[in-house]
Design an enzyme around this catalytic site. Structure first.
Site, mmCIF file in Angstrom:
data_model
loop_
_atom_site.group_PDB
_atom_site.id
_atom_site.type_symbol
_atom_site.label_atom_id
_atom_site.label_comp_id
_atom_site.label_asym_id
_atom_site.label_seq_id
_atom_site.Cartn_x
_atom_site.Cartn_y
_atom_site.Cartn_z
ATOM 1 N N GLY A 17 0.783 -1.248 0.086
ATOM 2 C CA GLY A 17 0.089 0.116 -0.070
ATOM 3 C C GLY A 17 0.882 1.121 -0.057
ATOM 4 O O GLY A 17 2.210 1.257 -0.198
ATOM 5 N N GLY A 18 0.228 2.467 0.180
ATOM 6 C CA GLY A 18 0.825 3.539 -0.101
ATOM 7 C C GLY A 18 -0.061 4.998 -0.186
ATOM 8 O O GLY A 18 -1.074 4.844 -0.220
ATOM 9 N N GLY A 19 0.522 6.050 0.584
ATOM 10 C CA GLY A 19 -0.290 7.247 0.376
ATOM 11 C C GLY A 19 0.380 8.464 0.032
ATOM 12 O O GLY A 19 1.579 8.099 -0.667
ATOM 13 N N GLY A 20 -0.036 9.721 0.331
ATOM 14 C CA GLY A 20 0.707 10.580 -0.378
ATOM 15 C C GLY A 20 2.138 10.998 0.356
ATOM 16 O O GLY A 20 3.159 11.652 -0.080
ATOM 17 N N MET A 21 2.288 10.397 1.863
ATOM 18 C CA MET A 21 3.460 10.531 2.265
ATOM 19 C C MET A 21 4.524 9.606 2.670
ATOM 20 O O MET A 21 5.607 9.441 3.060
ATOM 21 C CB MET A 21 3.159 11.418 3.783
ATOM 22 C CG MET A 21 2.333 12.567 3.674
ATOM 23 S SD MET A 21 1.592 13.133 5.005
ATOM 24 C CE MET A 21 0.183 12.273 4.866
ATOM 25 N N ALA A 22 3.805 8.284 2.713
ATOM 26 C CA ALA A 22 4.452 7.129 2.884
ATOM 27 C C ALA A 22 4.241 6.123 1.947
ATOM 28 O O ALA A 22 2.969 5.707 1.378
ATOM 29 C CB ALA A 22 4.342 6.846 4.209
ATOM 30 N N VAL A 24 3.914 1.401 2.096
ATOM 31 C CA VAL A 24 3.722 0.558 3.238
ATOM 32 C C VAL A 24 4.215 -0.868 2.438
ATOM 33 O O VAL A 24 3.673 -0.981 1.282
ATOM 34 C CB VAL A 24 2.235 0.305 3.790
ATOM 35 C CG1 VAL A 24 2.133 -0.872 4.781
ATOM 36 C CG2 VAL A 24 1.942 1.603 4.287
ATOM 37 N N LYS A 39 6.428 1.072 7.227
ATOM 38 C CA LYS A 39 5.805 2.231 6.335
ATOM 39 C C LYS A 39 7.021 3.050 6.411
ATOM 40 O O LYS A 39 7.929 3.363 7.168
ATOM 41 C CB LYS A 39 4.669 2.980 7.434
ATOM 42 C CG LYS A 39 4.377 4.479 6.852
ATOM 43 C CD LYS A 39 3.189 4.773 7.516
ATOM 44 C CE LYS A 39 1.889 4.146 7.160
ATOM 45 N NZ LYS A 39 0.879 4.670 7.573
ATOM 46 N N ASP A 133 -6.990 11.622 10.438
ATOM 47 C CA ASP A 133 -7.119 11.183 9.002
ATOM 48 C C ASP A 133 -7.995 9.778 8.996
ATOM 49 O O ASP A 133 -7.619 8.885 8.456
ATOM 50 C CB ASP A 133 -5.771 10.965 8.546
ATOM 51 C CG ASP A 133 -5.992 10.738 6.824
ATOM 52 O OD1 ASP A 133 -6.914 11.092 6.364
ATOM 53 O OD2 ASP A 133 -4.847 10.069 6.298
#
Length: 696
Positions: A17-22, A24, A39, A133
């Site tokens: 997985g992943g997001g705008g800042m990190a 996973v 992460k 969040d």
């Protein structure tokens, strides 16, 4: 990242997985032998010191949380420019996937999920941690159904930093609270607002506010009323809609005061007495401080209006004779004289002070020098260099071990170029004592786990501890030898330690000697390194074939025995005892149907053993089967006749019948009487021959 190992123990397996800042990753903890989630902070943020500092601080705060509905944080670290957080790995999916596939969810299931999320938020808020969040993407559902809230801490780090890129917030804008959208500090009630949106989405299958851009969605959070959940899904009970409406109030003061209050509402909302409760509406107690108020006006003559709340100053100008008059104006004359006098006096005082300071500096001035950088220098050279420029080395000199700086070299100093200091200023140095060695304790006699724990407590990584197992008379799992020896000094980071562990005495499985001849038994024992003494061979009559082993002692087949082992005894049959009676029995039997072929099988249970197959063959007509049966005073013989695996007859041949027929251990005589007719199953035959006709 895949294939790399962080902190010497977390082996990255795959990205999950992943997001705008990190990002996973799934990883394997080679030290504790378990899967974890790692992460990793995205590379574009690693040089923002403020962000990294907050990221680490908040991650460490999240690690203090211990709750069954919060993803556990195991470790926080940095390797090079890689900043990472190690967390519990949850096998399952996230709530966003469930909503996409199954929404709208059943009411009781949605409330159950929201209850666990709210419980997790209550624990976090009690520890001073705001999530900021909450959204379905951050809610994990394990295979066991347990809800786990993740991403505690990093959301606070992101919103506290100076990062404002759209990518940092676009994934969460649909779940923003109004105060979050305005950029106001978000608190506990912002998390409850976001939870209200998650519950709304689970029960309706849609988001409350949609727009063409993140800005338009944020404005709707601020300005528009949410469409009531029951208008979208009439199956939602009024008590559940009330919770959503209260959690999603635009003013924080109108929402639940705490997560605990919302949790209590969630736990009881599906009780029968609450399902059809009245619709919730907000009612405000007290006056609105922002409301427009009418204030009394001032009159120009200095008197107040109604209420006498404001009065004119005694020295304020007053209206007289058609104009304002100043009571002090008459007192003032030649207004510039006094200021000029005071300015002249001030100039004289400042000039005197300046000359005094200059004179004092000439007497007391101490020159300044640039402090040279002596880190990495030998101590004596560093002292000499500092003294050359007029500085003094502080005593005593601090020492500490170092892997990177050589023995008696300077590790650091409190001031260095481009710093300046006055002559004779004291400079503090820290000097290396070299690599910090550790002393290996005596480990022999300890268990393997005790020895490994003792070594890791000294700072020796488990990867540097090697174990070897071998057979020994000492108990299994005990340390029997170590290298280096006890009290030796080693470098904990580079030197390895070897432990020799006992596997216990070497054993072999005891062979099965039953039914073997003496020679065969000796050969089997010799193959396993065991011996059989002649005096331990006992020969005696037994209900067992002559010359064969019928019992072994004291080890049964498969028991572990240590070579050469204890004394092993075997009992060998010399033939049947005198009391035994042997009869040659005859059974005449044909096929089940005339002209057909049947398989005949005769099973005997007698003093020689149970359910031995005495005869077996296929016949097309009546044939006589002859076999021996052995009876003893305590054991009769039972004969079972099967035609095509169907039991046809069951005959009992007693010890007494065998005696009357003349059967004994020596003669083995056969009585010739034949039973002409079929006997029903279970009836005893009196003679030693039976005829079983075809058919049942």
């Amino acid at each position: 990242m895949i294939g790399t190992r962080l902190a010497g123990r977390y082996e990255i397996l795959e990205r999950v997985g992943g997001g705008g800042m990190a990002l996973v990753y799934k990883a394997h903890d080679t030290l504790l032998h378990r899967n974890v989630a790692v992460k990793v902070l995205r590379q574009q943020y690693v040089h923002d010191e403020e962000f990294v500092r907050r990221f680490r601080r908040e991650a460490q705060s999240a690690a203090s949380l211990s709750h069954s509905n919060v993803v556990s944080v195991y470790d926080v670290g940095q390797e090079g420019e890689t900043h990472f957080i190690v967390m519990e790995y949850v096998e399952g999916c996230n709530l966003n996937d469930i909503i996409k596939e199954q929404a709208p969810l059943q009411v009781d299931r949605a409330v159950h999920i929201a209850t666990q999320i709210c419980d997790a938020l209550g624990s976090a808020h009690a520890n001073g941690i705001i999530h900021r969040d909450i959204k379905p993407h951050n809610i994990l559902i394990g295979k066991n159904g347990r809800i786990k809230v993740t991403d505690f801490g990093i959301a606070r780090a992101a919103t506290s930093s100076s990062i404002t890129q759209t990518g940092s917030v676009i994934g969460s804008v649909h779940y923003f609270s109004p105060e979050h959208a305005k950029g106001v500090s978000a608190g506990e009630k912002s998390d409850l607002y976001s939870l209200g949106i998650v519950l709304y989405q689970m029960l309706t299958g849609k988001l409350p506010f949609l727009g063409e851009s993140p800005i338009s969605v944020a404005l709707k959070h601020l300005q528009e009323d949410v469409e009531e959940p029951r208008a979208v899904n009439p199956m939602i009970p009024q008590s559940v809609e009330n919770i959503i409406l209260k959690a999603m109030r635009k003013s924080p003061e109108e929402r639940y005061s705490t997560a605990g209050e919302m949790l209590r509402d969630l736990e009881t909302c599906l009780s029968p007495q609450r399902l059809n409760e009245p619709k919730w509406t907000y009612s405000s107690d007290g006056d609105d401080e922002e409301a427009t108020r009418v204030m009394p006006a001032l009159r120009v003559d200095g008197q107040s209006g109604a209420g006498d709340e404001l009065r004119a100053s005694a020295d304020a100008p007053v209206w007289r004779n058609g104009k304002y008059e100043d009571p002090e104006e008459e007192k003032r004359s030649n207004p510039w004289i006094k200021p000029i006098i005071w300015f002249a006096v001030l100039l004289v005082m400042l000039g005197g002070a300046w000359y005094g300071v200059k004179a004092l500096q000439e007497i007391l001035i101490i020159p300044e020098v640039t402090v040279p950088d002596v880190t990495g220098w030998p101590l004596e050279d560093a002292k000499e260099r500092l003294e050359e420029v007029g500085l003094v080395v502080a005593q005593p000199i601090a020492e500490e071990p170092s892997r990177d700086v050589a023995l008696n070299h300077v590790i650091r100093q409190d001031k260095k170029d481009p710093d300046t200091a006055k002559v004779n200023t004291t400079i503090r140095l820290v000097v290396s004592t070299g690599i910090e060695m550790v002393t290996i304790p005596p480990l022999e006699g300890k268990t393997k786990s005790e020895a490994v724990t003792a070594l890791t407590d000294l700072g020796i990584p488990e990867l540097n501890i090697e174990t070897k197992e071998e057979f020994d008379d000492r108990p299994a799992g005990e340390v029997i030898e170590q290298f280096p020896s006890a009290n030796d000094s080693v470098d904990p980071m580079t030197d390895s330690v070897t432990l020799k562990i006992s596997k216990g005495p070497d054993t072999v499985p005891m062979p099965d000697l039953i039914g073997k001849t003496v020679d065969e038994a000796e050969a089997l024992l010799e193959k396993e390194g065991l011996t059989l003494k002649k005096e331990n061979i006992v020969e005696e009559p037994a209900y067992y074939p002559a010359g064969k082993v019928y019992e072994q002692f004291p080890y049964k087949p498969g028991n572990p025995v240590k070579p050469p082992g204890e004394e092993i005894m075997i009992y060998v049959s010399t033939g049947l005892p005198d009391e035994a009676r042997v009869t040659t029995y005859k059974v005449t039997v044909g096929p089940r149907q005339e002209g057909a072929e049947s398989e005949i099988r005769i099973v005997v249970s007698d003093a020689m053993g149970d359910r031995k197959e005495a005869a077996k063959r296929k016949v097309k007509q009546q044939e006589t089967f002859s076999f021996d049966v052995v009876t003893s005073p305590s054991k009769n013989a039972v004969i079972e006749v099967f035609q095509d695996d169907v039991k046809n007859n069951h005959i009992t041949w007693t010890y007494q019948q065998a005696g009357e027929a003349g059967g004994n251990a020596s003669s083995g005589e056969t009585a010739e009487e034949t039973q002409p007719e079929h006997q029903p199953e279970g009836e005893q035959q009196s003679d030693d021959e039976i005829t079983v006709p075809g058919g049942l």
